[in-house]
Design an enzyme around this catalytic site. Sequence first.
Site, PDB file in Angstrom:
ATOM      1  N   LEU A   9       0.829  -1.165   0.045  1.00 22.98           N
ATOM      2  CA  LEU A   9       0.018  -0.065   0.025  1.00 22.98           C
ATOM      3  C   LEU A   9       0.772   1.284  -0.110  1.00 22.98           C
ATOM      4  O   LEU A   9       1.756   1.358   0.740  1.00 22.98           O
ATOM      5  CB  LEU A   9      -0.989   0.199   1.276  1.00 22.98           C
ATOM      6  N   ASP A  10       0.652   2.071  -0.839  1.00 23.61           N
ATOM      7  CA  ASP A  10       1.139   3.386  -0.974  1.00 23.61           C
ATOM      8  C   ASP A  10       0.624   4.184   0.214  1.00 23.61           C
ATOM      9  O   ASP A  10      -0.508   3.875   0.768  1.00 23.61           O
ATOM     10  CB  ASP A  10       1.126   4.253  -2.223  1.00 23.61           C
ATOM     11  N   LEU A  11       1.363   5.306   0.645  1.00 23.95           N
ATOM     12  CA  LEU A  11       0.828   5.747   2.007  1.00 23.95           C
ATOM     13  C   LEU A  11       0.220   7.172   1.687  1.00 23.95           C
ATOM     14  O   LEU A  11      -1.116   7.235   1.707  1.00 23.95           O
ATOM     15  CB  LEU A  11       1.995   6.158   2.868  1.00 23.95           C
ATOM     16  N   ASP A  12       0.892   8.243   1.141  1.00 24.98           N
ATOM     17  CA  ASP A  12       0.418   9.422   0.659  1.00 24.98           C
ATOM     18  C   ASP A  12      -0.586   9.255  -0.466  1.00 24.98           C
ATOM     19  O   ASP A  12      -0.087   8.944  -1.339  1.00 24.98           O
ATOM     20  CB  ASP A  12       1.429  10.348   0.551  1.00 24.98           C
ATOM     21  N   ASP A 165      -1.886   5.713  -5.720  1.00 27.51           N
ATOM     22  CA  ASP A 165      -2.727   6.883  -6.316  1.00 27.51           C
ATOM     23  C   ASP A 165      -1.895   7.453  -7.482  1.00 27.51           C
ATOM     24  O   ASP A 165      -2.468   8.313  -7.894  1.00 27.51           O
ATOM     25  CB  ASP A 165      -3.186   7.655  -5.303  1.00 27.51           C
TER      26      ASP A 165
END
Length: 238
Positions: A9-12, A165
Amino acid sequence: MSHAPLVLLDLDGTLTDSYPGIAASARVAFTALGLPVPDATALRRFVGPPLAESFALFDVPADRVPEAIAAYRAYFRETGMWQNSVYPGVPEQLAVLHDAGVRLAVATSKPEVFAGPICERFGLAPLLDGVFGAPLDHVPSSKATVVAAALDALRPAGPVLMVGDREHDVHGARACGVDCVGVAWGYAQPGELARAGALEVVPTVDRLADRVLATLRTPGRAEISAPAGPAAAPTTGT
């Protein structure tokens, strides 16, 4: 080595809305350098890509990028990293995936020394098998090297998927042989994720777990038994 599915999972822009702190830190940096401060819309482009890449995008001279990063970091580590919030519904969606037997880990271009405390502060850490991020400045890194580090540490033998994203998430995952599902609530430009080759773009947070599980169950979904070894680009994360 685990045969359970793994989702990176990407964070920002994927788990957290970090724009306020990133934008404030960037404004401090541009002001410190005596350079024009981009407007609020332009500063959204700082979210996701490695930090040195973002400053270069705004024509900060190469020899002044380290100065810009230092000014950014000074504000960010004291204040900016906490000007942040988890998107509503994200913890619940992660819990659905966790309860379904999916291993979850963060793989972010943000330096790991910031990403770990952020996940702890905002209550995400108990759902995660690890938090992987970029090193601090002056060490070559890219999204692909972060993904490779996560794969090396977690040793998945089952299906693997990235969720992010921005196009950097798609390209970084693909460099390691991992497909990426995009999310529409982050900071991508219109059409960015589709052009980059995301499998699909999840429109709203409440659809995340359902779409990720459906993708992991797709017949023939690739299994990653050993990490790829992508070349690192000389970048640092936000």
